[in-house]
Design a protein around this motif. Structure first.
Motif, mmCIF file in Angstrom:
data_model
loop_
_atom_site.group_PDB
_atom_site.id
_atom_site.type_symbol
_atom_site.label_atom_id
_atom_site.label_comp_id
_atom_site.label_asym_id
_atom_site.label_seq_id
_atom_site.Cartn_x
_atom_site.Cartn_y
_atom_site.Cartn_z
ATOM 1 N N ILE A 213 8.053 70.700 40.559
ATOM 2 C CA ILE A 213 7.440 71.839 41.253
ATOM 3 C C ILE A 213 5.924 71.732 41.249
ATOM 4 C CG2 ILE A 213 7.029 74.340 41.113
ATOM 5 C CD1 ILE A 213 9.917 74.663 40.224
ATOM 6 N N ASP B 8 0.560 75.156 48.250
ATOM 7 C CA ASP B 8 1.129 76.488 48.468
ATOM 8 C C ASP B 8 1.824 76.596 49.823
ATOM 9 O OD1 ASP B 8 1.691 79.106 47.563
ATOM 10 O OD2 ASP B 8 -0.001 79.917 48.703
ATOM 11 N N TYR C 261 13.134 69.783 39.635
ATOM 12 C CA TYR C 261 12.296 68.903 40.449
ATOM 13 C C TYR C 261 10.837 69.148 40.101
ATOM 14 C CZ TYR C 261 10.935 72.638 43.730
ATOM 15 O OH TYR C 261 10.415 73.767 44.295
ATOM 16 N N THR D 5 6.720 71.998 51.839
ATOM 17 C CA THR D 5 6.611 70.848 50.936
ATOM 18 C C THR D 5 7.382 71.049 49.638
ATOM 19 O OG1 THR D 5 4.566 71.672 49.929
ATOM 20 C CG2 THR D 5 4.346 70.217 51.854
ATOM 21 N N THR D 6 8.125 72.107 49.562
ATOM 22 C CA THR D 6 8.878 72.394 48.347
ATOM 23 C C THR D 6 10.330 72.725 48.713
ATOM 24 O OG1 THR D 6 8.836 73.653 46.279
ATOM 25 C CG2 THR D 6 8.274 74.862 48.290
ATOM 26 N N ALA E 173 4.937 69.586 44.026
ATOM 27 C CA ALA E 173 5.478 70.004 45.324
ATOM 28 C C ALA E 173 4.764 71.223 45.898
ATOM 29 C CB ALA E 173 6.964 70.289 45.202
ATOM 30 N N VAL E 174 4.127 72.013 45.058
ATOM 31 C CA VAL E 174 3.497 73.247 45.549
ATOM 32 C C VAL E 174 1.975 73.223 45.451
ATOM 33 C CG1 VAL E 174 5.529 74.662 45.067
ATOM 34 C CG2 VAL E 174 3.749 74.454 43.336
ATOM 35 N N SER F 225 13.082 75.685 49.081
ATOM 36 C CA SER F 225 13.188 77.129 49.224
ATOM 37 C C SER F 225 14.453 77.618 48.532
ATOM 38 C CB SER F 225 13.241 77.506 50.709
ATOM 39 O OG SER F 225 13.646 78.846 50.861
ATOM 40 N N GLN G 58 14.901 65.201 46.940
ATOM 41 C CA GLN G 58 13.714 65.142 46.090
ATOM 42 C C GLN G 58 13.945 65.712 44.686
ATOM 43 O OE1 GLN G 58 14.327 67.325 48.575
ATOM 44 N NE2 GLN G 58 12.747 68.897 48.761
#
Length: 128
Positions: A38, A45, A36, A49-50, A41-42, A52, A89
């Motif tokens: 990343i 931080d 995905y 929103t990412t 999405a990060v 886990s 996602q």
């Protein structure tokens, strides 16, 4: 595009076709790779929103340790479907199930079942 790779998650299960496997149990290993974006999405931080990796692990653990399957193919497909549903996602998820012990004579490395899928696969099956 980035990925989370959870290799060699080991669980003791009572899955398999043979009576010995269902009675005595066995250890299997599961690898999961989640593809995905990343990098987007990060940006902030923020774990919310990412994806886990703890959530991925817990989903795999629950399926593998609480359900019984005859086929390792079914283990792999069930894990794949659950993760694709839980994390829409993603662009793709790869799942590999390693079976170290097979009650067959001979010398061999672990047998591995591998499946891959995308969220569109779940939608096509009507599971979304």
């Amino acid at each position: 595009m980035g990925m989370i790779h959870l290799p060699n998650m080991r669980f003791y299960t009572y899955n398999g076709v043979f009576d010995e496997e269902k009675k005595l149990g066995q250890q299997i290993a599961v690898d999961v790779t989640v593809h995905y974006p990343i990098e987007t999405a990060v940006k902030d931080d923020d774990l919310t929103t990412t994806i886990s990796y703890v959530d991925v692990y817990e989903t795999v653990k629950t399926i593998v340790t609480t359900k019984q399957f005859n086929l390792m193919e079914s283990v792999a497909n069930t894990v794949l479907s659950a993760l694709l549903t839980q994390f829409p996602q993603v662009t793709q998820i790869d799942v590999a199930v390693h079976k170290d012990y097979i009650p067959l004579p001979g010398i061999y490395d672990p047998f591995v079942i591998t499946v891959s899928g995308t969220p569109a696969d779940i939608m096509q099956r009507g599971q979304a």
